[in-house]
Design a protein around this motif. Structure first.
Motif, mmCIF file in Angstrom:
data_model
loop_
_atom_site.group_PDB
_atom_site.id
_atom_site.type_symbol
_atom_site.label_atom_id
_atom_site.label_comp_id
_atom_site.label_asym_id
_atom_site.label_seq_id
_atom_site.Cartn_x
_atom_site.Cartn_y
_atom_site.Cartn_z
ATOM 1 N N VAL A 133 37.161 45.611 6.016
ATOM 2 C CA VAL A 133 35.745 45.817 6.340
ATOM 3 C C VAL A 133 35.465 45.715 7.843
ATOM 4 O O VAL A 133 35.053 46.691 8.479
ATOM 5 C CB VAL A 133 34.860 44.826 5.554
ATOM 6 N N LEU A 134 35.712 44.536 8.395
ATOM 7 C CA LEU A 134 35.305 44.328 9.788
ATOM 8 C C LEU A 134 36.071 45.225 10.766
ATOM 9 O O LEU A 134 35.485 45.826 11.665
ATOM 10 C CB LEU A 134 35.465 42.854 10.181
ATOM 11 N N ASP A 135 37.393 45.308 10.575
ATOM 12 C CA ASP A 135 38.182 46.128 11.503
ATOM 13 C C ASP A 135 37.756 47.587 11.468
ATOM 14 O O ASP A 135 37.667 48.245 12.501
ATOM 15 C CB ASP A 135 39.680 46.032 11.181
ATOM 16 N N SER A 136 37.533 48.087 10.270
ATOM 17 C CA SER A 136 37.090 49.475 10.137
ATOM 18 C C SER A 136 35.843 49.737 10.962
ATOM 19 O O SER A 136 35.765 50.715 11.708
ATOM 20 C CB SER A 136 36.722 49.752 8.673
ATOM 21 N N LEU A 137 34.894 48.841 10.818
ATOM 22 C CA LEU A 137 33.619 49.036 11.520
ATOM 23 C C LEU A 137 33.777 48.844 13.026
ATOM 24 O O LEU A 137 33.326 49.665 13.827
ATOM 25 C CB LEU A 137 32.557 48.086 10.959
ATOM 26 N N ILE A 138 34.435 47.774 13.417
ATOM 27 C CA ILE A 138 34.538 47.473 14.852
ATOM 28 C C ILE A 138 35.385 48.499 15.598
ATOM 29 O O ILE A 138 35.028 48.945 16.688
ATOM 30 C CB ILE A 138 35.098 46.049 15.077
ATOM 31 N N TYR A 139 36.527 48.861 15.022
ATOM 32 C CA TYR A 139 37.388 49.823 15.732
ATOM 33 C C TYR A 139 36.687 51.162 15.899
ATOM 34 O O TYR A 139 36.831 51.833 16.915
ATOM 35 C CB TYR A 139 38.769 49.951 15.060
ATOM 36 N N ASN A 140 35.925 51.546 14.886
ATOM 37 C CA ASN A 140 35.172 52.792 15.010
ATOM 38 C C ASN A 140 34.078 52.663 16.073
ATOM 39 O O ASN A 140 33.946 53.507 16.960
ATOM 40 C CB ASN A 140 34.578 53.184 13.653
ATOM 41 N N LEU A 141 33.342 51.568 15.979
ATOM 42 C CA LEU A 141 32.233 51.373 16.923
ATOM 43 C C LEU A 141 32.700 51.266 18.366
ATOM 44 O O LEU A 141 32.173 51.944 19.248
ATOM 45 C CB LEU A 141 31.485 50.069 16.599
ATOM 46 N N ILE A 142 33.668 50.401 18.609
ATOM 47 C CA ILE A 142 34.034 50.094 19.997
ATOM 48 C C ILE A 142 35.089 51.056 20.541
ATOM 49 O O ILE A 142 34.897 51.664 21.587
ATOM 50 C CB ILE A 142 34.509 48.631 20.137
ATOM 51 N N TYR A 143 36.195 51.188 19.828
ATOM 52 C CA TYR A 143 37.289 51.968 20.414
ATOM 53 C C TYR A 143 37.110 53.472 20.253
ATOM 54 O O TYR A 143 37.797 54.246 20.891
ATOM 55 C CB TYR A 143 38.633 51.499 19.859
#
Lengths: 89, 328, 500
Positions: free
Chosen positions: B221-231
């Motif tokens: 959940v978190l990695d999917s969202l954060i990696y998309n948002l930030i990277y």
């Protein structure tokens, strides 16, 4: 005084490292065994980056030592310029 | 003639270990297979752990997920230690060149002040996120079952430490090795309302007991969202504001995420396909953590990118979930 | 603006130590719940000194370099039928014992360090443990890959994993690591990180691996020394953790001393297997067990304990007994395996006359007096076609799980037995050291899964010993074990070498 020691795999790179250790650590003893070479000295032993670089004729990072290291005895101090072994007595 | 005799007498007695033969048949095995399958101890543990006396040292009851065979979690990358470090060594060599180039050409000075500030506030706090991810993956590696999944969790955990270190180095490149950017980012992490939701979320994962649930909360959940948002999104946005050089420093993370996602998706798919019971449990966890994560990230998404960015990230996540056979 | 140059220590602090944070939303003790129950007092994790300041990028780079070299040798070894270059086919039995008895311990080390690498509250110690966890996974996997080739040509390696969980003598190493892993995180570090890694693994990896080289086994010596290159980091971690605990609080000193006493005794018992590998299973000899013990335990360990004396730490309890044992244990162990050779997962044999002479020379005070006569008798029986196997199942020590094979050190003709009663049950031990350990934690050691007890309780199939060996242990009786003479291993070797 107890002996500190370091053992390296017996290969081309180690030969330069051992030469450097011998130069920087008078009275150290080098012992050859099958596939390995062990250097020991009373109290303290140091592997200096500059000396190894001189022997190898290239830049050498102290952490590269780990590629050929087999074992050691003594308290370790590692920084950018050297790795040293000593016993507190 | 002599050659013929030699080959005939040097015929192997067997092709591989017996447990590998039972799984894959009597034929030469791959290094991944021999390094992975049935390596872990299964029975006859001697003592109950003092730190968890109700369970055995290795115990499938540490998660609600149930598998007939825990070795079903084959890593599509087929990473055993040697394959893993060699793959990462290649990536780090590229990263090293990028970081060296960035420093040598003084690209930090070329970056507009505003873009730099954005990086410090929106990207550098991720070093703490990665640190939590390191712990969360170590958790699964320590308490999970079957080498196939526990080794992959260990690799992931160590990757996250590596990424935390790369993120920190971005800070050092921006502040000329003074550490000021990192301490500024730390203060955002500790007290800026922007990050408190994410910090709360991660602190919660670190006290969650079920290791598979921790994997869902972090890696899915978190990695999917954060990696998309930030990277992805933040990176693209920064490029529009003359901050495109940052892309050299985040390439590792982008390549890594693609690689890790291949494995995460396979784990999810395998666990969901095992039984309805697993599938429902996964959906329940995902719904719960996804709700929490969206709430936690809403300010970050808005600040780092724009209104609607979180929706884009959420869609990317949902697409992955659906490919894994969830929420059908 | 010229960037400031960061030294390695500062850089490592920023890249690792600075990543953690104080919790605001959850109770941090719940995230790291196992730090207090052992009675160890940690007042300040920030005082932790990092043994090596290796960041992940450097880790990947150097480890990949090591792996590349290692696998190039494995490939060459397999392609050139490297197994034909070993000194003598008997040698391969040491490799079998290694894969069944030692490699699974590397796996347990991976699991144990993953556990402490998640649980320690201090980020510096945690990260060092995580790297060790990853290294240990490397060791088990490279060992499997190195021995994969031997498995194709020799019997006895094919069920190593199944056997490790069940076979009588393999419960010795297995229970050793189970004991450490089931302990609290600090005891685990003193057990494995300090006692085992700093002092004892040297005895396994250094002289034994040099022996592998001397016996033409390129694959083993290469993984052995390549693994040792990680070991130097691990040893330093072990030394740092003990110094850290002793410096954190004076109340930690007696707790740590108690663990040192336990784990050095446990470790010296475990190494009995290595002693016999060195003295009996390496056809070309490098040094005797006694000599290795003197260099790596007495000299190196002695220096270490002198260094730790400033904290009030003394030599491990029973160091005097351990010193006497170096003269005996390899002989007592190999004799036990020789006489139980039908129930082992590898071949046994009578040493050649030349080897007996070597043993006499290396052990002038004990070998001729106590051990050589047994072998002379065994030779006579073998010559008459009466190769001796014992029929009984051995009684095992409740703590170390080794059969009662050790003698009183002051009377090497007298087997040592100790016992005690706990909750109305009588428990048996091989030594005062093992009895002490039991009495310190009886609730733990009554749980021991003792293979012989389990057989008698009917938990391992049967009814006969041969049924158990075949079905429960999955040994291929007669091929995997019994005497080397006449074994399929020996017959194949002769065929490969073209000798009758």
């Amino acid at each position: 005084m107890s002996k500190v020691y370091i053992a390296l795999q017996d290969n081309e790179e180690s030969r330069f490292i051992v030469e450097a250790i011998e130069e920087d650590n008078p009275d150290s003893t080098v012992i050859h065994m099958p596939a390995m070479v062990r250097v020991e000295r009373e109290g303290r032993l140091v592997v200096r980056r500059e000396t190894v670089e001189e022997k190898m004729g290239r830049d050498w990072d102290v952490q590269e030592l780990h590629v050929n290291l087999i074992t050691l005895g003594g308290n370790v101090e590692e920084d950018d310029d050297a790795l040293s072994l000593h016993w507190n007595e | 003639m002599t050659i013929e005799i030699k080959t005939a007498t040097l015929e192997p007695v067997r092709n591989t270990f017996a447990h590998i033969e039972r799984r894959f048949g009597d034929k030469p095995a791959t290094r991944y297979q021999e390094a992975t399958y049935d390596v872990q101890s299964e029975v006859n543990f001697h003592y109950r752990p003092l730190w968890q006396p109700e369970l055995e040292l290795t115990d499938t009851r540490r998660t609600a997920i149930k598998m007939a065979d825990w070795y079903a979690f084959r890593d599509p990358r087929q990473f055993y230690y040697g394959a893993y470090v060699q793959a990462r060594a290649k990536m780090q060599e590229v990263a090293e060149n990028n970081y060296a180039f960035f420093e040598k050409r003084g690209l930090a000075e070329r970056m507009p002040e505003e873009a730099k500030q954005k990086v410090i506030r929106c990207l550098l706090p991720l070093r703490h996120v990665e640190h939590a991810a390191n712990l969360n993956n170590m958790y699964g590696s320590a308490y999970g079952n079957g080498t196939a999944i526990t080794q992959a969790l260990l690799f992931d955990g160590m990757d996250r430490l590596g990424i935390a270190q790369y993120v920190s180095r971005i800070g050092l490149l921006l502040d000329g090795n003074t550490g000021d950017a990192l301490s500024e980012a730390r203060s955002y992490w500790m007290s800026d309302p922007l990050w408190q939701g994410v910090r709360r979320y991660l602190e919660k994962t670190l006290v969650t007991e079920d290791w598979f649930e921790v994997f869902i909360a972090q890696d899915v959940v978190l990695d999917s969202l954060i990696y998309n948002l930030i990277y992805e999104q933040f990176d693209a946005k920064l490029a529009q504001q003359d901050g495109q050089d940052l892309g050299m420093l985040t390439e590792f993370m982008q390549v890594w995420f693609k690689d890790a996602s291949r494995w995460v998706d396979a784990v999810l798919k395998t666990a969901a396909a095992e039984s309805d019971e697993n599938r429902l449990q996964l959906e329940q966890w995902i719904s719960h953590w996804r709700g929490q994560a969206e709430e936690a990230l809403s300010l970050v998404a808005h600040e780092a990118v724009e209104e609607g960015a979180l929706q884009v990230a959420r869609e990317a996540l949902d697409k992955r979930l659906s490919k894994a056979g969830l929420f059908k | 603006m010229a960037a400031k140059k960061l030294n390695i220590k500062e850089k490592y602090r920023l890249l690792t130590r600075d990543l953690d944070w104080e919790f605001s939303y959850e109770d941090r003790n719940k995230a790291f719940p196992f730090e207090e129950f052992e009675g160890i007092k940690i007042t300040d994790w920030s005082k932790w000194e990092d043994p090596f300041r290796l960041t992940m990028d450097a880790y990947w780079k150097y480890q990949a370099e090591k792996e590349k070299k290692l696998y190039a040798i494995f490939d060459a070894f397999a392609q050139n039928d490297g197994h034909l270059n070993v000194s003598d086919p008997r040698y391969v039995n040491a490799v079998k014992l290694f894969l069944t008895g030692v490699s699974p311990l590397e796996y347990q080390a991976y699991q144990g360090f993953a556990h402490v690498g998640r649980q320690f509250g201090g980020v510096g110690a945690r990260v060092a443990c995580q790297m060790q966890s990853l290294d240990e996974l490397r060791h088990v996997q490279t060992q499997i890959h190195a021995m994969s080739h031997y498995n194709k040509f020799f019997d006895g390696l094919q069920e190593y994993s199944h056997m490790h969980d069940r076979v009588w003598y393999l419960s010795v190493p297995k229970s050793f690591f189970n004991d450490a892993r089931s302990a609290g995180p600090f005891e685990f570090m003193i057990a494995i990180g300090f006692s085992f890694e700093y002092v004892l693994t040297n005895l396994l990896f250094v002289p034994f691996m040099s022996g592998a080289a001397h016996n033409g086994d390129m694959a083993t010596v290469t993984f052995g020394f390549s693994a040792q290159s990680d070991e130097a980091r691990h040893m330093t971690l072990g030394l740092e953790i003990i110094k850290f605990l002793l410096e954190q609080h004076e109340d930690n000193v007696p707790v740590v001393q108690k663990w040192i006493d336990k784990w050095f005794w446990r470790g010296s018992r475990l190494l009995t297997i290595v002693s016999m590998m060195m003295d009996y299973m390496l056809p070309n000899k490098v040094m005797s067990w006694k000599e290795a013990w003197e260099v790596y335990f007495e000299e190196a360990g002695g220096a270490l304990f002198k260094d730790l004396a400033r904290y009030g730490i003394r030599m491990p309890k029973y160091a005097d007994v351990i010193e006497k044992e170096k003269e005996h244990i390899s002989h007592q162990a190999w004799w036990t395996f020789y006489t139980h050779g039908h129930a082992a997962g590898f071949h046994t044999w009578i040493p050649t006359d030349e080897e007996l002479d070597w043993l006499s020379a290396k052990y002038p005070d004990t070998f001729d007096k106590y051990y050589r006569p047994r072998w002379e008798l065994a030779k006579e029986m073998e010559a008459k076609g009466e190769r001796f196997y014992t029929s009984g199942l051995p009684q095992l020590c409740q703590t170390c799980q080794i059969p009662m094979l050790f003698t009183e050190m002051d009377d090497p003709t007298q087997i040592a037995y100790r016992d005690c009663v706990h909750n109305g049950e009588r428990y048996h031990f091989c030594s005062d050291g093992c009895k002490d350990i039991f009495e310190e934690e009886p609730e733990k050691f009554v749980q021991s899964w003792l293979p012989v007890h389990q057989i008698f309780q009917g938990n391992c199939g049967g009814p006969g010993v041969e049924d158990i060996l075949r079905d429960y242990y999955r040994m291929n009786v007669g091929a995997d074990n019994m005497d080397m003479k006449g074994s399929p291993d020996e017959l194949r070797w002769k065929k490969w070498k073209g000798v009758a």
